[in-house]
Design a protein around this motif. Structure first.
Motif, PDB file in Angstrom:
ATOM      1  N   THR A  79      39.454  43.729  32.348  1.00 24.42           N
ATOM      2  CA  THR A  79      40.760  44.096  32.890  1.00 24.42           C
ATOM      3  C   THR A  79      40.580  45.047  34.063  1.00 24.42           C
ATOM      4  OG1 THR A  79      40.851  45.937  31.340  1.00 24.42           O
ATOM      5  CG2 THR A  79      41.856  43.862  30.634  1.00 24.42           C
ATOM      6  N   PRO A  80      41.639  45.359  34.816  1.00 24.57           N
ATOM      7  CA  PRO A  80      41.535  46.376  35.858  1.00 24.57           C
ATOM      8  C   PRO A  80      41.145  47.738  35.274  1.00 24.57           C
ATOM      9  CG  PRO A  80      43.473  45.025  36.223  1.00 24.57           C
ATOM     10  CD  PRO A  80      42.935  44.644  34.872  1.00 24.57           C
ATOM     11  N   PRO A  81      40.575  48.634  36.098  1.00 25.25           N
ATOM     12  CA  PRO A  81      40.004  49.896  35.602  1.00 25.25           C
ATOM     13  C   PRO A  81      40.962  50.828  34.869  1.00 25.25           C
ATOM     14  CG  PRO A  81      39.166  49.413  37.789  1.00 25.25           C
ATOM     15  CD  PRO A  81      40.242  48.405  37.521  1.00 25.25           C
ATOM     16  N   ASN A  82      42.258  50.758  35.143  1.00 25.54           N
ATOM     17  CA  ASN A  82      43.173  51.711  34.512  1.00 25.54           C
ATOM     18  C   ASN A  82      43.291  51.530  33.000  1.00 25.54           C
ATOM     19  OD1 ASN A  82      44.600  49.263  34.906  1.00 25.54           O
ATOM     20  ND2 ASN A  82      46.551  50.324  34.843  1.00 25.54           N
ATOM     21  N   SER A  83      42.832  50.400  32.471  1.00 28.29           N
ATOM     22  CA  SER A  83      42.903  50.172  31.020  1.00 28.29           C
ATOM     23  C   SER A  83      41.549  50.298  30.336  1.00 28.29           C
ATOM     24  CB  SER A  83      43.492  48.781  30.738  1.00 28.29           C
ATOM     25  OG  SER A  83      42.696  47.775  31.334  1.00 28.29           O
ATOM     26  N   HIS A  84      40.492  50.559  31.084  1.00 30.93           N
ATOM     27  CA  HIS A  84      39.146  50.564  30.503  1.00 30.93           C
ATOM     28  C   HIS A  84      38.972  51.637  29.434  1.00 30.93           C
ATOM     29  CE1 HIS A  84      37.114  48.322  34.112  1.00 30.93           C
ATOM     30  NE2 HIS A  84      38.069  47.618  33.526  1.00 30.93           N
ATOM     31  N   LEU A  85      39.459  52.831  29.696  1.00 32.60           N
ATOM     32  CA  LEU A  85      39.300  53.931  28.735  1.00 32.60           C
ATOM     33  C   LEU A  85      40.031  53.621  27.432  1.00 32.60           C
ATOM     34  CD1 LEU A  85      38.508  56.746  27.794  1.00 32.60           C
ATOM     35  CD2 LEU A  85      40.428  57.670  29.144  1.00 32.60           C
ATOM     36  N   GLU A  86      41.287  53.241  27.535  1.00 31.19           N
ATOM     37  CA  GLU A  86      42.092  52.967  26.339  1.00 31.19           C
ATOM     38  C   GLU A  86      41.485  51.845  25.506  1.00 31.19           C
ATOM     39  OE1 GLU A  86      46.592  51.437  25.068  1.00 31.19           O
ATOM     40  OE2 GLU A  86      45.999  51.526  27.177  1.00 31.19           O
ATOM     41  N   LEU A  87      41.075  50.765  26.171  1.00 30.32           N
ATOM     42  CA  LEU A  87      40.530  49.620  25.437  1.00 30.32           C
ATOM     43  C   LEU A  87      39.156  49.934  24.851  1.00 30.32           C
ATOM     44  CD1 LEU A  87      41.659  46.752  27.821  1.00 30.32           C
ATOM     45  CD2 LEU A  87      42.561  47.251  25.538  1.00 30.32           C
ATOM     46  N   THR A  88      38.384  50.741  25.543  1.00 28.41           N
ATOM     47  CA  THR A  88      37.092  51.166  25.001  1.00 28.41           C
ATOM     48  C   THR A  88      37.288  51.960  23.715  1.00 28.41           C
ATOM     49  OG1 THR A  88      36.000  51.188  27.159  1.00 28.41           O
ATOM     50  CG2 THR A  88      35.027  52.569  25.438  1.00 28.41           C
ATOM     51  N   LYS A  89      38.241  52.865  23.728  1.00 26.20           N
ATOM     52  CA  LYS A  89      38.535  53.657  22.523  1.00 26.20           C
ATOM     53  C   LYS A  89      38.912  52.746  21.358  1.00 26.20           C
ATOM     54  CE  LYS A  89      40.141  57.995  24.608  1.00 26.20           C
ATOM     55  NZ  LYS A  89      41.322  58.877  24.810  1.00 26.20           N
ATOM     56  N   LYS A  90      39.740  51.748  21.617  1.00 29.94           N
ATOM     57  CA  LYS A  90      40.178  50.850  20.550  1.00 29.94           C
ATOM     58  C   LYS A  90      39.027  50.014  20.005  1.00 29.94           C
ATOM     59  CE  LYS A  90      45.045  50.461  21.882  1.00 29.94           C
ATOM     60  NZ  LYS A  90      46.141  49.539  22.252  1.00 29.94           N
ATOM     61  N   ALA A  91      38.156  49.549  20.901  1.00 28.35           N
ATOM     62  CA  ALA A  91      37.013  48.760  20.452  1.00 28.35           C
ATOM     63  C   ALA A  91      36.068  49.613  19.612  1.00 28.35           C
ATOM     64  CB  ALA A  91      36.273  48.182  21.658  1.00 28.35           C
ATOM     65  N   VAL A  92      35.872  50.851  20.038  1.00 35.83           N
ATOM     66  CA  VAL A  92      34.993  51.760  19.303  1.00 35.83           C
ATOM     67  C   VAL A  92      35.578  52.073  17.928  1.00 35.83           C
ATOM     68  CG1 VAL A  92      34.120  54.138  19.264  1.00 35.83           C
ATOM     69  CG2 VAL A  92      33.884  52.741  21.322  1.00 35.83           C
ATOM     70  N   GLU A  93      36.893  52.263  17.870  1.00 35.08           N
ATOM     71  CA  GLU A  93      37.545  52.501  16.576  1.00 35.08           C
ATOM     72  C   GLU A  93      37.322  51.334  15.619  1.00 35.08           C
ATOM     73  OE1 GLU A  93      41.630  53.273  17.385  1.00 35.08           O
ATOM     74  OE2 GLU A  93      41.249  55.224  18.330  1.00 35.08           O
ATOM     75  N   ALA A  94      37.201  50.145  16.189  1.00 37.75           N
ATOM     76  CA  ALA A  94      36.951  48.954  15.368  1.00 37.75           C
ATOM     77  C   ALA A  94      35.462  48.766  15.090  1.00 37.75           C
ATOM     78  CB  ALA A  94      37.512  47.722  16.070  1.00 37.75           C
ATOM     79  N   GLY A  95      34.618  49.673  15.624  1.00 35.31           N
ATOM     80  CA  GLY A  95      33.189  49.627  15.364  1.00 35.31           C
ATOM     81  C   GLY A  95      32.427  48.589  16.155  1.00 35.31           C
ATOM     82  N   LYS A  96      32.924  48.271  17.381  1.00 29.60           N
ATOM     83  CA  LYS A  96      32.316  47.183  18.146  1.00 29.60           C
ATOM     84  C   LYS A  96      31.757  47.665  19.483  1.00 29.60           C
ATOM     85  CE  LYS A  96      35.329  44.071  15.684  1.00 29.60           C
ATOM     86  NZ  LYS A  96      36.393  43.058  15.671  1.00 29.60           N
ATOM     87  N   PRO A  97      30.542  47.227  19.856  1.00 35.31           N
ATOM     88  CA  PRO A  97      29.962  47.574  21.156  1.00 35.31           C
ATOM     89  C   PRO A  97      30.852  47.094  22.299  1.00 35.31           C
ATOM     90  CG  PRO A  97      28.343  46.521  19.744  1.00 35.31           C
ATOM     91  CD  PRO A  97      29.669  46.349  19.075  1.00 35.31           C
ATOM     92  N   VAL A  98      30.728  47.759  23.450  1.00 32.83           N
ATOM     93  CA  VAL A  98      31.614  47.477  24.575  1.00 32.83           C
ATOM     94  C   VAL A  98      30.815  47.127  25.825  1.00 32.83           C
ATOM     95  CG1 VAL A  98      33.359  48.453  26.124  1.00 32.83           C
ATOM     96  CG2 VAL A  98      33.405  49.006  23.683  1.00 32.83           C
ATOM     97  N   TYR A  99      31.255  46.075  26.490  1.00 33.60           N
ATOM     98  CA  TYR A  99      30.769  45.694  27.822  1.00 33.60           C
ATOM     99  C   TYR A  99      31.990  45.710  28.723  1.00 33.60           C
ATOM    100  CZ  TYR A  99      28.753  42.609  31.474  1.00 33.60           C
ATOM    101  OH  TYR A  99      28.305  42.062  32.656  1.00 33.60           O
ATOM    102  N   VAL A 100      31.969  46.538  29.770  1.00 35.39           N
ATOM    103  CA  VAL A 100      33.160  46.736  30.591  1.00 35.39           C
ATOM    104  C   VAL A 100      32.868  46.380  32.046  1.00 35.39           C
ATOM    105  CG1 VAL A 100      32.644  49.181  31.003  1.00 35.39           C
ATOM    106  CG2 VAL A 100      35.011  48.383  31.145  1.00 35.39           C
ATOM    107  N   GLU A 101      33.865  45.838  32.705  1.00 35.26           N
ATOM    108  CA  GLU A 101      33.718  45.501  34.117  1.00 35.26           C
ATOM    109  C   GLU A 101      33.601  46.757  34.973  1.00 35.26           C
ATOM    110  OE1 GLU A 101      33.161  43.242  36.379  1.00 35.26           O
ATOM    111  OE2 GLU A 101      32.744  41.785  34.813  1.00 35.26           O
ATOM    112  N   LYS A 102      33.102  46.551  36.211  1.00 36.81           N
ATOM    113  CA  LYS A 102      33.003  47.648  37.158  1.00 36.81           C
ATOM    114  C   LYS A 102      34.218  47.646  38.080  1.00 36.81           C
ATOM    115  CE  LYS A 102      32.588  46.235  40.694  1.00 36.81           C
ATOM    116  NZ  LYS A 102      33.598  45.497  41.488  1.00 36.81           N
ATOM    117  N   PRO A 103      34.558  48.768  38.748  1.00 41.08           N
ATOM    118  CA  PRO A 103      34.006  50.079  38.425  1.00 41.08           C
ATOM    119  C   PRO A 103      34.347  50.464  36.992  1.00 41.08           C
ATOM    120  CG  PRO A 103      35.893  50.316  39.873  1.00 41.08           C
ATOM    121  CD  PRO A 103      35.593  48.855  39.797  1.00 41.08           C
TER     122      PRO A 103
END
Length: 333
Positions: A79-103
């Motif tokens: 997704t665009p960068p403005n949602s990366h932090l929020e979605l990373t937090k949610k994935a981590v809460e679910a116990g799942k590794p994260v691969y995120v687009e740049k920047p």
């Protein structure tokens, strides 16, 4: 770091847009022991269409549903960068590794928060700076390490691009909206180049610059000039201008050493030219994988499944690129 308790990586893709058509998600189905099991877009019709066209069994219009799908054990955030932090937090809460687009995020502070939540949970965080794994960029690195140009003295980046009025008028073009992207095309394209220099020479110690908007066509900067001092003593500079005339368009990185130089493009080509004192130029040509992120995704899968090697692009390295971009655009923001 927590052990990845699975024999295969089952990806859930959030934001199945243009970058997922060819660059990234298809590679996830080509890497051994890796597959895309679910995709998500806010537009349900487009999510369903993507899933059907790419043979993916599940699709969602809600990110939470995808993240919490028990079949998904790794999350790719495209997704665009403005949602990366929020979605990373949610994935981590679910116990799942994260691969995120740049920047990686809109700013360095968001990057640091993403790193912290992943480290606290013992989960890895990867970022899509795939040039760290492509053969032409690895060739440049090997030439430098072999001493082909002697001791590197400085590196210079040039990007000149003309305006694209049709793109500028498109309200869906988030890449020129700082509230969404963190900056303009500099953040979108310059981030690749700065991350690669980090890979090549190591962390940057001092960075400064000046940014401006000369065209007035959109709120983000459209020109940036920057200077870099790397921790290893190499100096760097760059100019990124996105409003030049067509005859001035240029994409080049040049590395000058005390015995020669290396020239290569970052976006518009794959050749590498080596110029050595007293010798004919050598030009190296390379073929790219059909899906440009293939090698980086392969390194992620190999690391998660403990099949040897580590992914060279992490949240820690990618955050340094966000920091450098902030230093160069500090006067504008």
């Amino acid at each position: 770091m927590k052990r990845f308790n699975s024999s295969n990586v089952r990806w859930g893709v959030i934001g199945a847009g243009s970058v997922c058509e060819k660059k990234s998600a298809p590679a996830m189905n080509k890497v051994t022991d890796s597959s895309v099991v679910a995709v998500m877009r806010r537009n349900a019709e487009k999510a369903k269409d993507y899933a059907e066209r790419h043979g993916i069994p599940k699709w969602y219009a809600d990110a939470d549903e995808l993240i919490n799908d028990p079949e998904v054990n790794a999350v790719y955030i495209a997704t665009p960068p403005n949602s990366h932090l929020e979605l990373t937090k949610k994935a981590v809460e679910a116990g799942k590794p994260v691969y995120v687009e740049k920047p990686m995020a809109r700013n360095h502070a968001e990057c640091l928060e993403m790193i912290k939540v992943c480290e606290d949970a013992g989960l890895p965080l990867y970022v899509a700076y795939y040039r760290r794994t492509l053969p032409n960029f690895l060739k440049v690195k090997s030439l430098i390490e072999e001493g082909a140009i002697g001791d590197p003295r400085y590196v210079h980046i040039t990007i000149n691009q003309s305006k694209h009025p049709d793109v500028i008028k498109d309200e869906s073009n988030w890449r020129i909206d700082p509230e969404v992207a963190g900056g303009g095309y500099f953040y979108d394209l310059g981030s690749h180049q700065l991350d690669y220099l980090d890979f090549l020479f190591g962390p940057m110690k001092e960075v400064n610059g000046v940014a401006a908007n000369q065209s007035g066509d959109y709120p983000a900067e459209d020109i940036v000039l920057g200077n870099i001092t790397f921790e290893n003593g190499v100096l760097g500079s760059g100019n990124w201008c996105f409003t030049t005339g067509e005859t001035s368009q240029k994409d080049e990185i040049v590395i000058i050493g005390n015995k020669g130089e290396i020239r290569f493009p970052c976006f518009w080509g794959t050749s590498v030219t080596l110029k050595k004192d007293g010798k004919p130029d050598e030009v190296f040509e390379f073929e790219m994988p059909e899906n440009i992120q293939f090698y980086l995704i392969q390194s992620i899968v190999n690391e998660l499944l403990e099949k040897g090697g580590n992914c060279p692009s992490t949240g820690v390295s990618a955050a340094r690129t966000n920091w450098a971009m902030e230093q160069m655009t500090k006067n504008f923001n």
